[in-house]
Write a protein that holds these residues in place. Structure first.
Motif: not given
Ligand code: OVM
Length: 398
Positions: A286-288, A232-238, A169-175, A80-88
């Motif tokens: 959870t994480f996958f 973007r990762s900071f703003l997504s995860a922090g 969006m980010v954390f619901n997006g993992f489901g 749904w968004r360009p993948p994170s270059i650290v998490l994904e």
């Protein structure tokens, strides 16, 4: 040849409202069903025991992140968004991006934030004491990270109300693409545009964590575009992670008042107590991962390219690993919980999260003897996070 045992199968949907409202009995059922369980509703595997979750997180060669760490397999459907270059991402890309973040977020590097975070916490507690009654989520668990985290990254004040909707969006997006995802995505365009506009060098304050990422471009470690993606990762995860973490801590201390008394009598336990909150009421549930090869787990055969749902929060209450796992006990050795993950993807921001918690609960411990619930806390359902939407509180001043 190894002995193969029959796989355990479950029809439960771990992203249904009923499950998310009270996941713990389901976690127990998954742990007891076997080392790995087939979830037929989604056609995926699940692990809920501490040993298996830990082993999977540690073995990044077998359990990769590059196909996404949510339900969606990026090799089969567009993310749904360009993948994170650290998490994904997997090594070697992950190794390079992670090294930059590890340096910027190390305990030594972030110690410069300590004084500001402590001062902001004392000031917020002062204002909350003057009010006496407030909402523990909006007025504390959200208010504090929404002030100190974007300040630390070096983001302008304007538009910060977009941070929580983006986190949703980010954390619901993992489901799965369920009702929770659809609701989170209702204003996706403007929210995403605001976030991306804050990720460029030009948008960042000169001395913040964000600009430090761009210094790695100047040093030849990253491209300019990669630096923007790490902001973007900071703003997504922090933001949401700490909002739910602080909210869960407040919830635990309000519902187990004798545990708050123990902390007040011995404030040196505050950091250990926050680990116990993370174990007992994990903000990230959870994480996958995705298998890169076929693999045997306790005699069960998993194929290549299969999604594996890791129940961090179930590992945290596995009686094989913990004594009295369902008891909230601030004096226990709670380190070894899986809420920050472990291995190469283990939370890179964990020192910041712990510092925020230490600042907030240190300030509260000096001045508050108890948190009284003045109404029923309501859950805020999310495909990944566990926490409350409202937590009506009255402070009892010291
Ligand atoms: C990222 C990211 C997003 C959400 C969570 C996270 C827990 C990282 O965009 O890199 O780590």
């Amino acid at each position: 040849m190894d002995t193969l045992v029959e796989r355990a199968v479950s029809a439960v949907d771990p992203f249904s409202h009923a499950f998310l409202e009270n996941p713990y009995p389901h976690h127990e059922a998954f742990r007891e069903a076997g080392p790995v369980v087939w979830l037929e509703h989604y056609g995926i595997w699940a692990m809920a025991r501490h040993q298996e979750v830990r082993d999977a997180l540690t073995d990044w060669q077998t359990y990769c992140s590059g196909a996404g760490v949510g339900l969606s397999d990026f090799r089969k459907e567009p993310p749904w968004r360009p993948p994170s270059i650290v998490l994904e991402a997997d090594p070697p890309l992950h190794t390079r991006t992670r090294a930059v973040l590890t340096r910027i977020l190390s305990p030594a590097a972030i110690s410069v934030l300590r004084e500001t975070l402590m001062r902001e916490a004392e000031s917020l507690v002062e204002r909350l004491l003057a009010r006496r009654e407030f909402d523990g989520i909006a007025d504390l668990a959200e208010a504090y990270p929404l002030k100190v985290f974007p300040d630390s990254v070096g983001i302008a004040e304007q538009g910060r109300e977009n941070l929580l909707p983006y986190g949703s969006m980010v954390f619901n997006g993992f489901g799965p693409r369920n009702d929770l995802f659809d609701k989170a995505m209702c204003n996706a365009g403007p929210v995403r545009d605001w976030i991306m506009s804050k990720c460029s060098r030009a948008a960042l304050a000169p001395n913040g964590l964000g600009m430090q990422i761009f210094r790695a471009v100047d040093a030849g470690e990253l491209t300019e575009a990669e630096a923007g993606m790490l902001v973007r990762s900071f703003l997504s995860a922090g933001v949401d992670t700490t909002v739910y973490g602080l909210g869960n801590a407040l919830y635990c201390f309000a519902t187990y008042p004798q545990q708050w008394t123990i902390l007040r009598e011995n404030p040196s336990l505050i950091r250990l107590a926050f680990e116990e909150v993370l174990r007992f009421e994990a903000p990230v549930q959870t994480f996958f991962r995705t298998t890169t090869r076929s693999v045997d787990v306790g005699g069960v055969h998993l194929g290549e390219g299969e999604k594996v749902l890791l129940f961090l929060a179930a590992a945290n209450r596995d009686p094989r690993r913990w004594e009295r796992p369902d008891e909230f006990d601030v004096k226990r050795r709670a380190t070894g919980h899986m809420t920050f993950g472990t291995g190469i993807h283990g939370c890179v921001g964990q020192a910041v999260a712990r510092l925020e918690a230490e600042a907030v609960f240190g300030a509260l411990a000096k001045r508050v003897t108890a948190f009284e619930l003045t109404g029923e806390p309501m859950l805020r359902l999310n495909n990944t996070l566990r926490g409350r939407d409202t937590l009506p509180l009255r402070l009892v001043p010291a």
